[in-house]
Design a protein around this motif. Structure first.
Motif, PDB file in Angstrom:
ATOM      1  N   ILE A   1       0.816  -1.222   0.000  1.00 56.33           N
ATOM      2  CA  ILE A   1       0.000   0.000   0.000  1.00 56.33           C
ATOM      3  C   ILE A   1       0.844   1.264   0.000  1.00 56.33           C
ATOM      4  O   ILE A   1       0.351   2.343  -0.328  1.00 56.33           O
ATOM      5  CB  ILE A   1      -0.979   0.026   1.194  1.00 56.33           C
ATOM      6  N   CYS A   2       2.115   1.155   0.379  1.00 54.88           N
ATOM      7  CA  CYS A   2       3.005   2.326   0.367  1.00 54.88           C
ATOM      8  C   CYS A   2       3.714   2.390  -0.986  1.00 54.88           C
ATOM      9  O   CYS A   2       4.614   1.592  -1.256  1.00 54.88           O
ATOM     10  CB  CYS A   2       4.036   2.238   1.493  1.00 54.88           C
ATOM     11  N   ARG A   3       3.294   3.326  -1.807  1.00 56.15           N
ATOM     12  CA  ARG A   3       3.921   3.512  -3.117  1.00 56.15           C
ATOM     13  C   ARG A   3       4.555   4.904  -3.169  1.00 56.15           C
ATOM     14  O   ARG A   3       4.294   5.754  -2.319  1.00 56.15           O
ATOM     15  CB  ARG A   3       2.879   3.388  -4.223  1.00 56.15           C
ATOM     16  N   GLU A   4       5.365   5.133  -4.174  1.00 58.28           N
ATOM     17  CA  GLU A   4       6.028   6.428  -4.289  1.00 58.28           C
ATOM     18  C   GLU A   4       5.031   7.570  -4.442  1.00 58.28           C
ATOM     19  O   GLU A   4       5.272   8.690  -3.996  1.00 58.28           O
ATOM     20  CB  GLU A   4       6.986   6.418  -5.482  1.00 58.28           C
ATOM     21  N   ASP A   5       3.883   7.290  -5.103  1.00 55.66           N
ATOM     22  CA  ASP A   5       2.892   8.356  -5.323  1.00 55.66           C
ATOM     23  C   ASP A   5       1.834   8.412  -4.225  1.00 55.66           C
ATOM     24  O   ASP A   5       0.881   9.192  -4.324  1.00 55.66           O
ATOM     25  CB  ASP A   5       2.222   8.186  -6.683  1.00 55.66           C
ATOM     26  N   THR A   6       1.978   7.601  -3.171  1.00 54.48           N
ATOM     27  CA  THR A   6       1.025   7.653  -2.063  1.00 54.48           C
ATOM     28  C   THR A   6       1.319   8.891  -1.218  1.00 54.48           C
ATOM     29  O   THR A   6       2.410   9.015  -0.662  1.00 54.48           O
ATOM     30  CB  THR A   6       1.129   6.394  -1.187  1.00 54.48           C
ATOM     31  N   PRO A   7       0.365   9.819  -1.126  1.00 51.33           N
ATOM     32  CA  PRO A   7       0.656  11.077  -0.422  1.00 51.33           C
ATOM     33  C   PRO A   7       0.802  10.916   1.084  1.00 51.33           C
ATOM     34  O   PRO A   7       1.635  11.585   1.703  1.00 51.33           O
ATOM     35  CB  PRO A   7      -0.531  11.970  -0.771  1.00 51.33           C
ATOM     36  N   ALA A   8      -0.011  10.046   1.697  1.00 54.17           N
ATOM     37  CA  ALA A   8       0.054   9.855   3.154  1.00 54.17           C
ATOM     38  C   ALA A   8      -0.807   8.669   3.542  1.00 54.17           C
ATOM     39  O   ALA A   8      -1.717   8.267   2.806  1.00 54.17           O
ATOM     40  CB  ALA A   8      -0.409  11.106   3.891  1.00 54.17           C
ATOM     41  N   ILE A   9      -0.520   8.127   4.717  1.00 58.79           N
ATOM     42  CA  ILE A   9      -1.353   7.086   5.319  1.00 58.79           C
ATOM     43  C   ILE A   9      -1.850   7.621   6.653  1.00 58.79           C
ATOM     44  O   ILE A   9      -1.071   8.107   7.474  1.00 58.79           O
ATOM     45  CB  ILE A   9      -0.583   5.771   5.517  1.00 58.79           C
TER      46      ILE A   9
END
Length: 313
Positions: free
Chosen positions: A79-87
């Motif tokens: 779920i953590c990708r380079e384009d993931t803004p935040a969790i």
């Protein structure tokens, strides 16, 4: 690039705090949609919207607690990708150490929220939709009159700002003067607010720019409001015909939302503030099912029938 909101701005506005990734809070959020990554945690990886904020609550964390530490690391990497803004983790749940490890590896900020997951989802979505929605600027003065959002329009010099000042003195509130920015929340709702540079300001011809909040206090200002009624102020030159009974409702379309509009003639001696107050209250009465025009027509029909009966006798 189109519109975006930084993670920093989101944390400055909403009740969320940064647990990890202070150096990455400049990441851009480009989608107003928020994802619950339950399916990808269950290994369904098709159509994963990695460019959205990912929100996890008690359900996701409880499931992850059943896995081994290495399995959790693999799940978090999915779920953590380079384009993931935040969790974002809701309910102030303790963030798993494996998630912090992967977030450092992928440079994804981790945020913690205290509210229940559904509330956090609603707050995030509402805020992002307001910030990222397409905007339409319209010339006019936007006010809250008896709790309703009323936009005054008309040609330059017709007296919109002066009328707004009198309405403010009568206890109503200013949203924006000169230019109003509208954005659509849903298919039926338009929200209007002032551009940042014009907030709290009102321009009065011959006086200049006045700061309404400084003169009349914070109660004279409201940051944003739903648009419910447009009042067009028209200089009365004796040539324009007006609907004297109010039976021909007109509308203006902004985006795809139909907003009721009424025209008020402007001439010397008319108390425009009182007329606008009456227009707002009349609109509210109509919205609640009472129509003065229908009531008048019913009385007129009854009078005509009564006269006919008298004449027949």
């Amino acid at each position: 690039m189109g519109k975006y909101v930084t993670v920093q701005k989101l944390t400055d506005t909403l009740d969320v705090e940064i647990v990890y990734g202070h150096e990455h809070v400049g990441k851009k959020i480009v989608s107003s949609e928020v994802s619950r990554p339950g399916l990808i945690l269950a290994d369904f990886k098709e159509f994963y919207p990695s460019d959205r904020i990912q929100l996890m609550g008690r359900t996701e964390i409880s499931y992850l607690d059943t896995l081994t530490s290495q399995e959790r690391i693999e799940k978090f990497r999915s779920i953590c990708r380079e384009d993931t803004p935040a969790i974002v983790v809701a309910r102030k749940i303790s963030i798993p150490s494996e998630l912090i490890l992967v977030a450092k590896e992928r440079k994804v900020p981790l945020l913690s929220a205290r509210s229940r997951t559904s509330r956090v989802l609603a707050n995030l979505t509402n805020y992002l939709e307001g910030q990222l929605a397409e905007r339409f600027s319209k010339h006019g003065v936007f006010l809250e009159v008896f709790g309703m959002g009323v936009l005054l329009t008309g040609t330059s010099g017709v007296g919109k700002s002066e009328t707004a000042l009198e309405l403010i003195q009568r206890g109503h509130r200013l949203v924006a003067d000169d230019r109003v920015e509208f954005f659509m929340v849903d298919e039926l709702t338009l929200i209007g607010e002032a551009p940042e540079i014009l907030q709290n300001l009102l321009e009065i011809r011959g006086l200049g720019i006045v700061d309404v909040m400084s003169l009349y206090g914070v109660s004279a200002i409201v940051r944003s409001k739903k648009l419910e009624l447009i009042i067009e102020m028209v200089l009365d030159d004796g040539q324009i015909e007006y609907d004297r009974l109010g039976s021909g409702q007109q509308y203006d379309r902004i985006f795809d939302v139909q907003i009721p509009r009424t025209r008020i003639p402007v001439k010397t001696g008319r108390n425009l503030a009182a007329i606008i107050e009456a227009a707002a209250m009349n609109f509210r009465a109509n919205s609640m099912g009472f129509d003065a025009t229908d009531a008048f027509n019913a009385k007129l029909d009854a009078l005509i029938m009564s006269n006919r009966e008298v004449n027949n006798d």
